[in-house]
Design a protein around this motif. Structure first.
Motif, short mmCIF file in Angstrom:
data_model
loop_
_atom_site.label_atom_id
_atom_site.label_comp_id
_atom_site.label_asym_id
_atom_site.label_seq_id
_atom_site.Cartn_x
_atom_site.Cartn_y
_atom_site.Cartn_z
N GLY A 29 0.84 7.76 26.00
CA GLY A 29 2.30 7.13 25.51
C GLY A 29 1.71 5.91 25.22
N ARG A 30 0.74 5.21 25.27
CA ARG A 30 -0.22 4.11 25.92
C ARG A 30 -0.98 4.03 24.02
NH1 ARG A 30 -0.25 4.16 31.40
NH2 ARG A 30 -2.88 3.86 31.21
N ALA B 277 0.17 10.93 34.32
CA ALA B 277 -0.53 10.29 34.29
C ALA B 277 -1.03 9.99 32.92
CB ALA B 277 -1.96 10.45 35.51
N LEU B 278 -1.82 11.68 32.28
CA LEU B 278 -2.36 11.82 31.21
C LEU B 278 -1.18 11.46 30.26
CD1 LEU B 278 -3.98 14.83 32.18
CD2 LEU B 278 -5.61 12.78 31.11
N VAL B 279 0.06 11.94 31.06
CA VAL B 279 0.95 11.49 29.81
C VAL B 279 1.51 9.93 29.53
CG1 VAL B 279 3.82 11.99 28.69
CG2 VAL B 279 2.09 13.80 29.63
N GLY C 93 -0.15 2.39 20.22
CA GLY C 93 -1.43 1.15 19.70
C GLY C 93 -1.82 2.03 18.19
N ARG C 94 -2.08 2.76 17.52
CA ARG C 94 -1.55 3.71 17.15
C ARG C 94 -0.75 3.69 15.55
NH1 ARG C 94 -5.85 5.05 14.04
NH2 ARG C 94 -4.70 7.11 13.55
N PHE C 95 0.39 3.38 16.57
CA PHE C 95 1.98 2.88 15.48
C PHE C 95 1.99 1.58 15.08
CE2 PHE C 95 5.21 5.80 17.95
CZ PHE C 95 4.88 7.36 17.47
N VAL C 96 0.71 1.35 15.94
CA VAL C 96 0.97 -0.25 15.37
C VAL C 96 -0.10 -0.44 14.05
CG1 VAL C 96 -0.64 -2.46 15.39
CG2 VAL C 96 1.06 -1.49 17.23
N SER C 97 -1.38 0.24 14.01
CA SER C 97 -1.77 0.49 12.65
C SER C 97 -1.65 1.47 11.97
CB SER C 97 -3.47 1.62 13.15
OG SER C 97 -4.30 0.58 14.05
N LEU C 98 -1.19 2.41 11.92
CA LEU C 98 -0.37 3.29 11.38
C LEU C 98 1.18 2.83 10.52
CD1 LEU C 98 -0.66 6.50 12.92
CD2 LEU C 98 -2.05 6.35 10.85
N LEU D 102 5.88 9.91 28.43
CA LEU D 102 6.07 9.15 27.16
C LEU D 102 6.74 8.59 26.91
CD1 LEU D 102 4.15 10.16 24.88
CD2 LEU D 102 5.88 11.24 23.54
N ALA D 103 8.22 8.08 26.80
CA ALA D 103 8.68 7.07 26.89
C ALA D 103 7.70 5.78 27.23
CB ALA D 103 9.62 7.02 27.57
N GLU D 104 7.10 6.32 28.84
CA GLU D 104 7.14 4.84 29.67
C GLU D 104 5.82 4.69 29.46
OE1 GLU D 104 7.16 6.52 33.71
OE2 GLU D 104 6.59 3.67 34.29
N GLY D 105 5.35 5.38 28.46
CA GLY D 105 3.68 4.56 27.81
C GLY D 105 3.70 4.31 26.92
#
Ligand code: HEM
Length: 183
Positions: free
Chosen positions: A71-72, A65-67, A76-81, A142-145
């Motif tokens: 991922g989620r 659940a943490l991983v 969001g960080r990729f969208v900003s970066l 991670l891919a799932e998130g």
């Protein structure tokens, strides 16, 4: 694994939990780098697995659940970066279909030693997309998130089903994701 993944993970832990818990994760995971990462450096991916394990014990939360939550957050960080990857992209299927042949290709130009998975995408019908994830590292969660992050970003009604295909012994990541439009 590139340092950006580690720095983003520790930032998420600071934000969602606390800076003290982030310090505890670094100490208790027994990693050699002491939690000091640079975005362009490369570090053993086992360190993030160890940090997730420590966070799971400290917060009494399921590691998977943490991983996925990471991922989620990372999406969001990729969208900003990296806003350029999102310009002119109409939706989740189009974006996810471009990871293998566009996004990760560009990532490799930025970070030549990036360790990237492969995704083979098929479209059984107009409402369904299947992504086959394959990696020498065990990051299907991670891919799932990240996939869930994409769906949330475009605010679409899409269900995700993950079937693990790895043998669980070799640390190989192999999974099949079925994304189905529900509205
Ligand atoms: C703008 C979007 C994206 C960027 C900039 C990006 C970039 C990256 C970077 C820098 C890494 C680390 C490489 C390394 O550690 O050496 C990575 C790994 C990874 N990426 Fe992406 N990525 C993006 C989107 C996605 C999406 C949407 C997915 C899922 C469908 C995905 C799946 C993964 C996975 C699972 C890994 C971990 C490595 C592995 O499994 O072997 N990425 N990506």
């Amino acid at each position: 694994m590139k340092g950006i993944v580690f720095t983003e993970f520790l930032e998420m832990v600071e934000e969602v939990f606390s800076p003290e818990i982030a310090d505890q994760v670094i100490t208790e995971s027994g990693i050699s780098s002491d939690g000091v990462y640079t975005a362009v450096g490369t570090y053993p991916h086992e360190e993030i697995v160890a940090m997730v394990g420590a966070l799971s014990r400290i917060t009494d939360t399921d590691a998977e659940a943490l991983v996925k939550a990471f991922g989620r957050h990372l999406f969001g960080r990729f969208v900003s970066l990296y806003p350029g990857f999102f310009e002119g992209v109409g939706g989740t299927f189009q974006f996810l279909g471009s990871i293998e042949d566009h996004v990760h290709i560009e990532v490799r130009k930025l970070y030549p030693d990036a360790e990237l998975p492969t995704f083979v995408c098929t479209y059984p019908d107009a409402r369904t997309m299947v992504m086959r994830y394959e990696s020498s590292r065990p990051f299907a969660a991670l891919a799932e998130g990240l996939i869930e992050g994409a769906i949330a970003h475009w605010n679409e009604s899409i269900s995700v089903r993950r079937e693990d295909r790895g043998d669980g012994q070799t640390g190989m990541g192999r999974a099949e994701f079925t994304l189905a439009r529900t509205a």
